[in-house]
Each structure stands twice: as structure tokens, then as C-alpha cells.
Design a protein around this motif. Sequence first.
Motif, PDB file in Angstrom:
ATOM      1  N   GLY A  91     -24.433  21.826 -27.869  1.00  0.00           N
ATOM      2  CA  GLY A  91     -23.484  22.676 -27.163  1.00  0.00           C
ATOM      3  C   GLY A  91     -23.195  22.136 -25.782  1.00  0.00           C
ATOM      4  N   GLY A  92     -24.230  21.710 -25.102  1.00  0.00           N
ATOM      5  CA  GLY A  92     -24.071  21.230 -23.731  1.00  0.00           C
ATOM      6  C   GLY A  92     -23.227  19.976 -23.675  1.00  0.00           C
ATOM      7  N   VAL A  93     -23.531  19.021 -24.537  1.00  0.00           N
ATOM      8  CA  VAL A  93     -22.772  17.773 -24.505  1.00  0.00           C
ATOM      9  C   VAL A  93     -21.309  18.036 -24.880  1.00  0.00           C
ATOM     10  CG1 VAL A  93     -22.526  15.487 -25.519  1.00  0.00           C
ATOM     11  CG2 VAL A  93     -24.769  16.324 -24.931  1.00  0.00           C
ATOM     12  N   LEU A  94     -21.120  18.895 -25.870  1.00  0.00           N
ATOM     13  CA  LEU A  94     -19.743  19.236 -26.256  1.00  0.00           C
ATOM     14  C   LEU A  94     -19.002  19.845 -25.067  1.00  0.00           C
ATOM     15  CD1 LEU A  94     -17.758  19.354 -28.566  1.00  0.00           C
ATOM     16  CD2 LEU A  94     -18.630  21.611 -29.152  1.00  0.00           C
ATOM     17  N   PHE A  95     -19.671  20.737 -24.396  1.00  0.00           N
ATOM     18  CA  PHE A  95     -19.064  21.385 -23.234  1.00  0.00           C
ATOM     19  C   PHE A  95     -18.702  20.354 -22.168  1.00  0.00           C
ATOM     20  CE2 PHE A  95     -19.659  23.210 -19.003  1.00  0.00           C
ATOM     21  CZ  PHE A  95     -18.740  24.237 -19.043  1.00  0.00           C
ATOM     22  N   ILE A  96     -19.653  19.462 -21.875  1.00  0.00           N
ATOM     23  CA  ILE A  96     -19.400  18.444 -20.859  1.00  0.00           C
ATOM     24  C   ILE A  96     -18.221  17.572 -21.278  1.00  0.00           C
ATOM     25  CG2 ILE A  96     -20.354  16.400 -19.730  1.00  0.00           C
ATOM     26  CD1 ILE A  96     -23.101  17.748 -19.953  1.00  0.00           C
ATOM     27  N   ALA A  97     -18.178  17.233 -22.568  1.00  0.00           N
ATOM     28  CA  ALA A  97     -17.084  16.399 -23.049  1.00  0.00           C
ATOM     29  C   ALA A  97     -15.739  17.105 -22.850  1.00  0.00           C
ATOM     30  CB  ALA A  97     -17.298  16.052 -24.523  1.00  0.00           C
ATOM     31  N   VAL A  98     -15.718  18.403 -23.149  1.00  0.00           N
ATOM     32  CA  VAL A  98     -14.473  19.155 -22.947  1.00  0.00           C
ATOM     33  C   VAL A  98     -14.077  19.111 -21.478  1.00  0.00           C
ATOM     34  CG1 VAL A  98     -13.444  21.444 -23.013  1.00  0.00           C
ATOM     35  CG2 VAL A  98     -14.833  20.669 -24.914  1.00  0.00           C
ATOM     36  N   VAL A  99     -15.038  19.358 -20.607  1.00  0.00           N
ATOM     37  CA  VAL A  99     -14.749  19.345 -19.173  1.00  0.00           C
ATOM     38  C   VAL A  99     -14.197  17.994 -18.753  1.00  0.00           C
ATOM     39  CG1 VAL A  99     -15.790  19.436 -16.888  1.00  0.00           C
ATOM     40  CG2 VAL A  99     -16.414  21.127 -18.599  1.00  0.00           C
ATOM     41  N   MET A 100     -14.834  16.926 -19.231  1.00  0.00           N
ATOM     42  CA  MET A 100     -14.382  15.589 -18.847  1.00  0.00           C
ATOM     43  C   MET A 100     -12.955  15.331 -19.337  1.00  0.00           C
ATOM     44  SD  MET A 100     -17.471  12.991 -19.180  1.00  0.00           S
ATOM     45  CE  MET A 100     -18.533  12.648 -17.833  1.00  0.00           C
ATOM     46  N   CYS A 101     -12.680  15.750 -20.566  1.00  0.00           N
ATOM     47  CA  CYS A 101     -11.322  15.563 -21.094  1.00  0.00           C
ATOM     48  C   CYS A 101     -10.303  16.278 -20.215  1.00  0.00           C
ATOM     49  CB  CYS A 101     -11.228  16.081 -22.521  1.00  0.00           C
ATOM     50  SG  CYS A 101     -12.033  15.022 -23.720  1.00  0.00           S
ATOM     51  N   PHE A 102     -10.660  17.494 -19.790  1.00  0.00           N
ATOM     52  CA  PHE A 102      -9.723  18.238 -18.957  1.00  0.00           C
ATOM     53  C   PHE A 102      -9.534  17.579 -17.596  1.00  0.00           C
ATOM     54  CE2 PHE A 102      -9.982  21.742 -21.964  1.00  0.00           C
ATOM     55  CZ  PHE A 102      -8.653  22.142 -21.957  1.00  0.00           C
ATOM     56  N   VAL A 103     -10.618  17.064 -17.052  1.00  0.00           N
ATOM     57  CA  VAL A 103     -10.489  16.370 -15.770  1.00  0.00           C
ATOM     58  C   VAL A 103      -9.555  15.175 -15.929  1.00  0.00           C
ATOM     59  CG1 VAL A 103     -11.708  15.026 -14.024  1.00  0.00           C
ATOM     60  CG2 VAL A 103     -12.700  17.149 -14.856  1.00  0.00           C
ATOM     61  N   ASN A 104      -9.734  14.426 -17.031  1.00  0.00           N
ATOM     62  CA  ASN A 104      -8.849  13.289 -17.275  1.00  0.00           C
ATOM     63  C   ASN A 104      -7.392  13.719 -17.380  1.00  0.00           C
ATOM     64  OD1 ASN A 104     -10.715  11.296 -17.212  1.00  0.00           O
ATOM     65  ND2 ASN A 104     -11.141  11.377 -19.411  1.00  0.00           N
ATOM     66  N   LEU A 105      -7.198  14.834 -18.071  1.00  0.00           N
ATOM     67  CA  LEU A 105      -5.846  15.337 -18.236  1.00  0.00           C
ATOM     68  C   LEU A 105      -5.233  15.684 -16.883  1.00  0.00           C
ATOM     69  CD1 LEU A 105      -3.619  16.264 -20.105  1.00  0.00           C
ATOM     70  CD2 LEU A 105      -4.749  18.461 -20.315  1.00  0.00           C
ATOM     71  N   ILE A 106      -6.026  16.366 -16.049  1.00  0.00           N
ATOM     72  CA  ILE A 106      -5.535  16.743 -14.728  1.00  0.00           C
ATOM     73  C   ILE A 106      -5.198  15.501 -13.918  1.00  0.00           C
ATOM     74  CG2 ILE A 106      -6.203  17.843 -12.547  1.00  0.00           C
ATOM     75  CD1 ILE A 106      -7.856  19.797 -14.320  1.00  0.00           C
ATOM     76  N   VAL A 107      -6.056  14.482 -14.043  1.00  0.00           N
ATOM     77  CA  VAL A 107      -5.779  13.229 -13.347  1.00  0.00           C
ATOM     78  C   VAL A 107      -4.434  12.669 -13.777  1.00  0.00           C
ATOM     79  CG1 VAL A 107      -6.482  10.812 -13.216  1.00  0.00           C
ATOM     80  CG2 VAL A 107      -8.164  12.603 -12.876  1.00  0.00           C
ATOM     81  N   ASP A 108      -4.200  12.676 -15.089  1.00  0.00           N
ATOM     82  CA  ASP A 108      -2.929  12.152 -15.584  1.00  0.00           C
ATOM     83  C   ASP A 108      -1.741  12.953 -15.061  1.00  0.00           C
ATOM     84  OD1 ASP A 108      -4.100  10.138 -16.835  1.00  0.00           O
ATOM     85  OD2 ASP A 108      -3.935  10.923 -18.876  1.00  0.00           O
TER      86      ASP A 108
END
Lengths: 289, 324, 528
Positions: free
Chosen positions: B277-294
Motif C-alpha cells: 500500500g505504501g509503495v503504491l501510494f508513493i508511486a501515485v504521489v510521484m506520478c502526480f508530481v511529475n504531471l504537475i511538473v509537466d
Amino acid sequence: MAEQEIIVKKKSQFRDVLHRFLKNKAAVISLFFILLLIICAIFPEQIAPYSYSQQNYSETFISPCLAHPFGTDNYGRDILSRVIYGTRISIGIGLVAVALSCVFGIVIGAAAGFYGSTTDNIIMRIIDIMLAIPSILLMMAIVTALGNGAVNLTIAIAISSVPGYARIVRASVMTEKELEYIEAARSSGATDLKIIMRHILPNCLAPIIVQATMSIATAILSIASLSFVGLGISPPTPEWGSMLNDAQSFMRDHWFVVTFPGLMIMLTVFAFNLLGDGLRDALDPKLKT
Amino acid sequence: MIRFIIKRLLMMIPVLLGVTLVVFTIMYFTPGDPAQIILGDMATEEDRELFREEHGLNGSFVEQYINYMKRVIVEGDLGTSYTTKMSVTKEIVARFPTTFKLAGVSILIACIIGIVAGVISATRQYSVFDHVATGISLIGVSLPNFWQGMMNIIVFSVWLGWFPPSGFSTPKHWVLPAITIGTSSAANIMRMTRSSMLEVIRQDYIRTARSKGQKEGVVIRRHALRNALIPIITVVGLNFGKLLGGAVLTESIFSIAGIGKLMVDAIKAKNTPLVQGGVLFIAVVMCFVNLIVDILYAFVDPKIRSQYMAPRRTAYKGKEETNG
Amino acid sequence: MNKRTIAILMAAVMVLALLAGCGGSSSSSGGSEASSGSAASSASSSGAAAAERKTKDTLTVAIIEDMMSMDPQETNRASNWAIQRQIYNHLVHENPDGSVDPELATKWEWEDDLTLRMWLRDDVYFHNGVQFTAKDVYFMIEKALATSLSASTYASFDIENTEIVNDFEIVLKFKQPYAPVFNTLTSGRGSVPCKEYFDEVGPEVAAREPVGTGPYKFVSWDAGTQMVLEANENYWDTANMAKTKNVILKVVGNTSSRVVELETQSSDLVFEIATTDIDRVNAIEGAHADVSESNRYMLVTFSMKDETLSNKDLRYALSYAIDRQAIINVEYGGNALMATGMYPHNVFAFREIPDYMPYDLAKAKEYMAKAGYPDGGLKLLFNVEDREVDRRIAVMLQDMWKQIGVETEIIVAGDSAYVSQGYSYQIGLRAGNANEPSNILIIYDSAFAQKIQGCDDHIDSELARCKTLLDASERAEAYGALQEYLYDIRFTVPLLETPVVFGVSDNVEGFVSDPLQQINLNSIVVYE
């Protein structure tokens, strides 16, 4: 005649690089420091003043002095000797892990960049997956799965640094393969493998070398971090990160037990980073900043 | 723009599925019986059998994975932590604010220091300031931050007594951990700012702007920094994402109950549902950060905005820190 | 840089400074923080006499780890029970000398060896207002038997035949005579939960927001950070009402950070100070270390199923090569007791063994030769749990055994990870923490085939028999003989007994330590 010209050209190119590199004093000094570390890693028995494991309960926590320049630890072991033996693990695992990940990264990255489309898509998605997991957690999970020990530590670090290479190689290959001389090689009947090995890779060597140097630095930090959480080499073999971990509870009374191993990690990583910077500037003057 | 965002969101799905599969596989093949680890050695075989039944640990690999994914996708249930018997979602939600605060404060400090120092360094290349700042930033990148954390505790809380050594309750508690994890981000940002500014400053339009008699400050801010911003945003995003994933070791050293510490404890205890659960959550957060960067790219650079019809992000080729 | 940039920067810096400043002011205005307390205390102590000392309304305690669960039957950690006992009550309280005091049960009577009739208090209410009745006792046993974390402890309880006579009378039945029953009921797993509450909110919530009958009520739990308790003003035991209104339990995992908690006066009471930090804590102005005897001991274990270690002479050799005094000096700063028998000396039926395992290298080498290894040349696997002290002791043992030619490979891993990585147990290190012989010696039982991998029929049958001996002297005799037997076969080498060390602020009054750290916070007063 033409071949000679190429050799001369290559030689002069190399001389240029060497010349530019030697002008960068910081990089040269770090290179010497790294060589020194490598010598320490190969001949610790000759260099270290004491054994790394011999305990002496009457000489615990001696502050740095002539006999023990870095002091002694909670078992009375000489910290300098342990730091010297510790280079074996850090440098050894660092180099092997980077070599491994370099090879895999090149193969994967070259395949992705050269073949494009579906291959590229699949590989890049896998790499995205790996990058979406924080590398320290990925490494921890792998080491817990495989068990402690030098080999498994190496594997974990190698796996987690493959994506970095793959991306760089892929990017370079993608630009190279569009160039005319590849087209020429292809029309002369060269196989894909030959084209990649002979023509494409040598031309993207510069970023790979730079990345490799830098990632040794990262690998050393990773080894230390993993050992620090207790996922490393089994005692009494010294490793800088685990020395810090073991000394954590004494650090307030005896500053030297954590200071020197930590400094060693920092200096080593610093040296590899400086060397990487120096190599980048020397290999690719366009990038010089 | 919206099409682009939707497309990116859809692209996240296979990545996240992959993440669950990778983590599930690693955890499944991690030796050690969770029943034994959680129950300790004062338990009998019957106790352990009971535990395995309670947590559905008796099926095959495929069965277990399918069951897990079914629960995650259909019910949005990440499972129950073996140790606390609390739902994984709640466990993560309880820790995330702390990690978010820590990451936010650190990245803020890192941005201020990094960008300012980088700009000054670039505009005064080869000056004393430049040399010192470049040197310090390289040290900052090289510092093992668990060691830096230890040293910060010795100096600032034991010797000087300025800041508390552990905990995260008041802003005063934030200082040492934020400095500790902010250092390498600041160094990364500074290095990137400097090099990308240097590249931009050499461009013709800067020369043009200068020759038009504009003030140096205006040139730097309006023209140079703006155009150098893309790689800087990339590094900031990268570092922020990493910090949100939990500053694993720093959180342990300062006894901060954040995501990172939660994950380390979970991995060590083989608390599989929590790790997944934790890693999945972190992965989601990272994806969103990348999206915001884009998305930020588009705001900064109109060229990219128009490109988003057929996006291909330029990969950031820099050093990536691994120690959190 | 132009002025605007500088202004923006300045603003940012000021915001940060403001944040930091807020922290400072909020912490000094909140009465809960010790920093303000210390300033006030120095002012008041200079002015007024000690008799006029003002008490604080908040006690701050640094604990070693976050609670796994606040459901007493759903945890196996003494650190959790130490906190739960502030919120819950037990049926009875067994004292170290074996006498039993009433708590929620007013009296009890053995009808036969398998039947215990208990009468309960009729004036006890849970924190949610529900009255405590026999239903809750029944629920506790039923719940314990259903969870993997407690089932084996309650294995002798016969829940099917246990009978609720009325709200305040219950007849407990047992499957076989069970001597340690009062120990079980006194232990952490004997805290009585509220059935109605569990039924109402479900076990998950009940474990996070506990409701008990104890002197403190649960207020909030910030996972991994802290838990807040508040005095129960309707506590049934009026003689033992909580003296301090609020309790903050702060999680401070790092051993040295807990010392700093005292130094910075951030905590009034600190759990588990490292023995090597005792002097440091005593040197702190306004705090001291409270050192007392424990029921904790460290022992080396040899696998009973391992072929190499089945050689008794080898086990004797290994045991004589251990310099226990050195371990105590180096690891514990001299603050631990040498073991003198097979378990902690202050536990029921302890038998002291004369000339217990002296450190004697010559003798060790002699036994090595007798064992068939005159020149050493032996390599053994040594499994160590990932605990700091364990790891350090293992490294010392490794060096000591090297002196008699025995090499050991230390593998730091949890038990099960170790086994499933394809290793088999040879040598292990174990920290025992229990106050009842049957709980301590359970490690030799073949049903608990772990580190020692017990497979000795004599031990198994004796352990089972001892539990059923209700007569204390008979039981003591049987345990005594068993300890001598264990010393002779020497599959374990108890090394030392570690003390319980609390760090206590000098402003704290009424603190009483406990061998298993099961302390009561309700008696504590904190002065400013």
C-alpha cells in the motif's frame, strides 16, 4: 593512409581530452584520492596498522592520538584500520554494481533506442515502473528478499541503478541512429549488433562514462545507507555505513566514532563526483559550464 | 491541455499496475513467514496457522495477487496492517501530513537557497562566490544525509541546545530534519540553476536584451531565469517527489513518524500489506508530481504548451540521489 | 539582483522566521511544555519553600515505540502493555512473592483443580459509562483464545464450560490444572476489555480508541508520534485516582534521543535508558536514572537438533570461553548482574548454581580437545536479532570463541527470515523477559521449536507437569530440579541479567519502577 589518419585523429582526440582533464586540478586530485582508495581496498593488510577485528577491552574509546589516529571504538578496535578495510566493501561493491548496471543499462537502453516503437515502449514503461518506486525502498526490499551479504547488496544496487543508464543510452542512441553514417553502414550490409557495437556505442561513450563515475558515488551512498539500516555486511567485516550505525549510540560521548567513517563516505563520494564533473568537461567541452 | 492531462492520467495506470506487481513479487518471495515475525517466538504452530488464516496467506502466488488487486480496485481497500490491525489506508493517511510538511518546508528552503545561489554563481562565473558555492553544493550532494543528521543533532541540539533532537510537533522541531534533507536538494537545485543559467546567458537574445540597454537585473530575471526555468523545475519536481516518498533514514534518526519510517519498519517486519500500500501510494504521489511538473512547463514555456498535442518530455539527465 | 527580488527573498526569510518564532511562543505558552515549566520552577523554588511547590497538570513520558494495538489481547509487546495498564484493569494482581491482591475481582475460590469461582466488583464502570460485568471477563477469554497473539497463553482455559453465574460472579473452568493462572490474569493479556464497546464499534476502532476501566481515559492517538490520556474522574478505586490530570506519551525510538529528552526537559519520565547512559543521565541537572532489578536476562542458545552441537564437550567449551564480566563492563558499563543460574534470580523457584559457568580459557580449550577439536577449525552459524545490544554482544562473543578456534558467522536476521533463507539454527542469542517459570522455560518446549529447537522428552514432560502442580513448594522443587538438568545439558548459556532503567526528572514524585516495566502512572505527581 586513411586508416592512419583516423588513428592520428583518435590519438589527438584523446590527447585533447587528457589535456583538458589535466587542467582541471580538482578532478586530478580526486583521481589520485580514488587511486589511493583502490590501493587501500586491494592491500589493506599491508596498509592498516592493526587488525580490523581484534578486540581489546582495555583500550576502548581512545581519542585520536599517534597510536590510533582515528581513535578506537567500543571494543578497542582501531578505527583507522577499520576505515581502511572498509574501502574493500565500499569501493568493491560500488565498482562491481556499477559495472553490472552499466552492462544491463547499455543493453536495455540500446535496444530501446535502436528498435524504437513497441520494444521501446515496453522497456520505457518498465523503467517508468522502476523509477516510480523510491530507489532506497526498492533496494531495501530486494536485500530483505535476497538476504544480507555482499553479493545481494551488489545485486540490489545494480538493479536500482539500471534505469539511469538505460535512459541515457537510449537518448544517445536515438540521436545517433538518425545520422547518415549509420545509414551508410546499414546499406553496406552490417548487422544490427554490429552497427550498435561498432558505430553507435562508441559515439555515446562520453555520457556513459560520466554517468558511471557519478553512479559509483551514488552506489557508495546506497551501500552506506543500507548498512546503516542494518541491511548489509555481517560483522566483524567493517563497512562505513554499518560503522556509523554501530557507533550511533556512542556518538555523543565520543565524537570520533562517527566522524571519521562519515567523513570517509563524504570524501569518497565527493571525489567521484568531482571526477565525474571533470570527465564530463573533458570529454564534452560543449557541456562545460 | 485537458486532453494532455487525461492522457497522462491514463498512462499512469499501467505504471501503477506494474508497481503493484513488482512489489508484490518481491514481498512474496521475501523469505520469512509473516506469522512468525509478527507473533514472535513465544507462539506455537497453531497460533501461526490462526494468523495465516486471519490474513489469507494460504493461497498460491497468483491467487493471492488476484485477490489483492480485486480488493484494491473494486473496493479501494489496501488491506490491513499485520501489526496494528489498522487499515493500510488509514495508516498512510495518518503519516502523510507529517511527510508532506517536512518535504514542503525542505523543498521551500532548498529552492530559495539553490536558485539564488545558482543565479549569483552563473552571473558571476569564476568569481570567489561561484567557486565557494559550487564547492559547497558538491559537498552537499556528497553528504550521506543520515550522517549529516547525526552531526546536526550533536552540534545543534546537544552542544548548542538550539533545536530539539527528535519529534515533529512544533516548527522548532522542523528545523534540523528540514535542513538535513533539504541540503542535497538545495545542492542539486543550485547546480542545475547554475548550469542552465550559464547556457541561457550565452544565447543571442540575452545579448540583444543587454544591448538594448535593459538593466542587468531585468535581463537576468525576465529573460535568462525564465528561459532557464525548465530544467530547474524538473530538478525541483524530482527532489520534491523523492522527499514525498519519505526521507527514509532522516525520519528514523529524528524519530519522525512519516511515510519513510513507516515503510522501513514495514519492510523489516515483512508487513506486506503495508509495504504494498505504501509503495503504491508513493508511486501515485510521484506520478502526480511529475504531471504537475509537466503542466508547469506549459506555463513557463509557450512552445511546450503547443507541443502538448504530441508530448515527449525531455528526460532530465542529471545525478540522482538515492539516499533519502 | 534588484530590489524586488531582494524584497521577495526577505519576505520568504521572514515567513520562515515567523514560523520558527510561532513554534517558540506556542511552546512556551502551552503549559504542557516543559521548557516553560523549568523557567517557572527556578523562579518559584528560589522564592517559596518546597512544601508550596506547584504541581503541573501534565506528565510527559517518552516511550520506546508506538503501540502496535491498544487491544490488550492483540499485542505481544511489554511496551504496549505498560501503557494499556493505565487505561485498563485486571481481575487480580499477583505480587512478586506470589501473593494475589484483588482488583476487579473481590474474592475467588478454587472449587477443584479445574474450577475457579470469582466474585466481581459491582461498582465499576467503563469510560463509556457501561458497567463492568462478568460478560466482559468471558469476552476477554473468548477473544484471547481467538487471536494468534494470545491463544497459546490462554490455552488451558476452558471457555466452553466457563459459566457466567450472574453479572458479578463467574466460574472459570480449565482443561487441566493451571498453576500460573493468576500470573496470566495479572499480565498484559489479562486487561479486561468492554464487550459492549467492541460489539458497538468493532475491533478495529476499539483497538485504536480504547475504552477500559482504568485510572486514565484515552483522549487521542497520533500514530507514531504521541498518545494523550486524561485522568478518569470516575475511577472506581478512589484511593488510587490519577494524580496528574493529563499524560502525553511521546514516541522516541532512538535510545540516545531519549536521554536528550531529559536533558532538554522535554519529558518528565523516560522509558528504557541504555545502561551505558546511566552516568550521563545522573549527571543531568534535574534528572536521575532509576535503576532496579528486572526479570530480563540474556542467554546464548545452542540448537538441540544440530549435529555438531550435539557434542556436549563442545557446548561446555563454548560456555567456558565466554568472559561474561567483559560483556557486562563493555556493553553495560558494569550495570548488569552476572547470571548465577538458568533464569533471573528474582523469579519464583530460582535455583542458584554453585560456581556457575566461570570464564576459564584453559578449561575451554581442554573441552575443545575432548570434543575432538584440539586445533579448533570449526565454523558455526550465529543468528542474531536485529537489536543493537544483541548485535554488539554477538560481536564480542565472536571474538571470544575465536580464542578457542571456533569461527562464527554472524547473520543478523529475524528468526523466520533466517530459517527460510536456508540456514539451520546453530547458535542464537536471546533476550528473555518474563516473571513466571513456565513462561521463561517455554523456550525449551518442543512445541516452541525455535532457536533452541527443543526435542527433549524429559523437559517437555516436566514443563507440562510443573504447570499442573498447584502446590507451591512441590512446584518449586520440580522447577529447581529442571534448572539443574538444564545446566547440565547446557544447551543454553544464560549470561547476565539486565536492569530496568528509567530516566526520571527530579520534579517527578511517586514513581515506582517495575521489573517488567509495568509501571503505574496514576501515582505520579509532577512539580513545576
